[in-house]
Motif scaffolding. Structure first.
Motif, PDB file in Angstrom:
ATOM      1  N   VAL A 184       4.724  -1.934 -37.564  1.00  0.00           N
ATOM      2  CA  VAL A 184       3.516  -1.208 -37.167  1.00  0.00           C
ATOM      3  C   VAL A 184       2.767  -0.838 -38.433  1.00  0.00           C
ATOM      4  N   ARG A 191      -1.766   7.223 -32.909  1.00  0.00           N
ATOM      5  CA  ARG A 191      -1.521   5.971 -32.169  1.00  0.00           C
ATOM      6  C   ARG A 191      -0.369   6.220 -31.193  1.00  0.00           C
ATOM      7  N   ALA A 193       2.073   4.931 -27.901  1.00  0.00           N
ATOM      8  CA  ALA A 193       2.608   3.786 -27.151  1.00  0.00           C
ATOM      9  C   ALA A 193       3.801   4.237 -26.322  1.00  0.00           C
TER      10      ALA A 193
HETATM   11  C1  OGA Z   1       9.440   0.006 -31.975  1.00  0.00           C
HETATM   12  C2  OGA Z   1       8.233  -0.762 -32.345  1.00  0.00           C
HETATM   13  C3  OGA Z   1       5.891  -1.284 -32.079  1.00  0.00           C
HETATM   14  C4  OGA Z   1       4.587  -0.713 -31.642  1.00  0.00           C
HETATM   15  O1  OGA Z   1       9.295   1.147 -31.482  1.00  0.00           O
HETATM   16  O2  OGA Z   1      10.564  -0.514 -32.154  1.00  0.00           O
HETATM   17  O3  OGA Z   1       8.400  -1.742 -33.014  1.00  0.00           O
HETATM   18  O4  OGA Z   1       3.595  -1.481 -31.632  1.00  0.00           O
HETATM   19  N1  OGA Z   1       7.001  -0.417 -31.885  1.00  0.00           N
HETATM   20  O5  OGA Z   1       4.508   0.460 -31.312  1.00  0.00           O
END
Ligand code: OGA
Ligand code: MN
Length: 208
Positions: A184, A191, A193
């Protein structure tokens, strides 16, 4: 573009896993759903619900390697939108097992919040200590992400090249956990996710 059916989206993911082993889906989560997930995550962050991420089974703190803060999702969450997300995930698990015979058993997932400047160094999601992680599914929860803001997922491909994928709300990136190193890149804004892994059963070091 007319909204695609779940079956069409799942079919594209199955074909991606069976072919190159990775795939990007821009409409995996509909806007109402990913925005509700994002709102819930920001609320939890405000209440102290995130903690610094660790690395490996012991969860050692390693800010030099990864600078995100995480919050694990329960398997039976109280929040309606989180249950809805897990239904999408379960439907995809069944589709992958039906067509590819992976025998995926379950899914573990956490929110990951990268403050500005935070990154996650190049790594594999299936290092020695995590042999059960088979398929990685990352869903992005960010409004209006622009190229110049950084924060791409850099996915290293078998041919030696790489792809930079922006963390756009609604987008999912799916790949075979043992095959693709990735990192990343730092962003100049927060950010968010939802990162998860479908798992196989493992006995010792042998997959069954
Ligand atoms: C992870 C990772 C990638 C992202 O948490 O192992 O690689 O784009 N995340 O958030
Ligand atoms: Mn990873």
């Amino acid at each position: 573009m007319a909204r695609r059916t779940r079956e069409e989206i799942e079919q594209q993911i199955v074909e991606g896993l069976a072919g190159p082993g990775w795939v990007v889906i821009d409409d995996f989560l509909e806007p109402d759903l990913w925005r509700a997930l994002a709102r819930g995550a920001w609320h939890a962050e405000g209440g102290g619900g995130f903690r610094a991420a660790g690395i490996g089974r012991e969860g050692r703190l390693a800010a030099a390697v990864r600078g995100d803060r995480i919050r694990w999702l329960e398997s039976r969450p109280a929040e309606r939108h989180e249950r809805c997300f897990l239904q999408r995930v379960e439907s995809l698990r069944l589709a992958i097992n039906r067509r590819l015979w992976f025998g995926l058993l379950d899914f573990e997932t956490h929110y990951a919040l990268y403050p500005p400047g935070a990154a996650y160094a190049r790594h594999l999601d299936r290092p020695a200590g995590r042999p059960e992680r088979t398929v990685t599914l990352i869903c992005y929860l960010n409004e209006d992400w622009r190229e110049g803001e950084g924060g791409a997922l850099r996915l290293y491909l078998a041919d030696g090249g790489h792809r930079d994928l922006l963390p756009l709300g609604g987008r999912a990136v799916v790949f075979l956990s043992e095959c693709f190193e990735h990192e990343v890149l730092p962003a100049n804004r927060p950010r968010l996710a939802l990162t998860g892994w479908y798992r196989q059963r493992v006995h010792g070091n042998v997959m069954v």
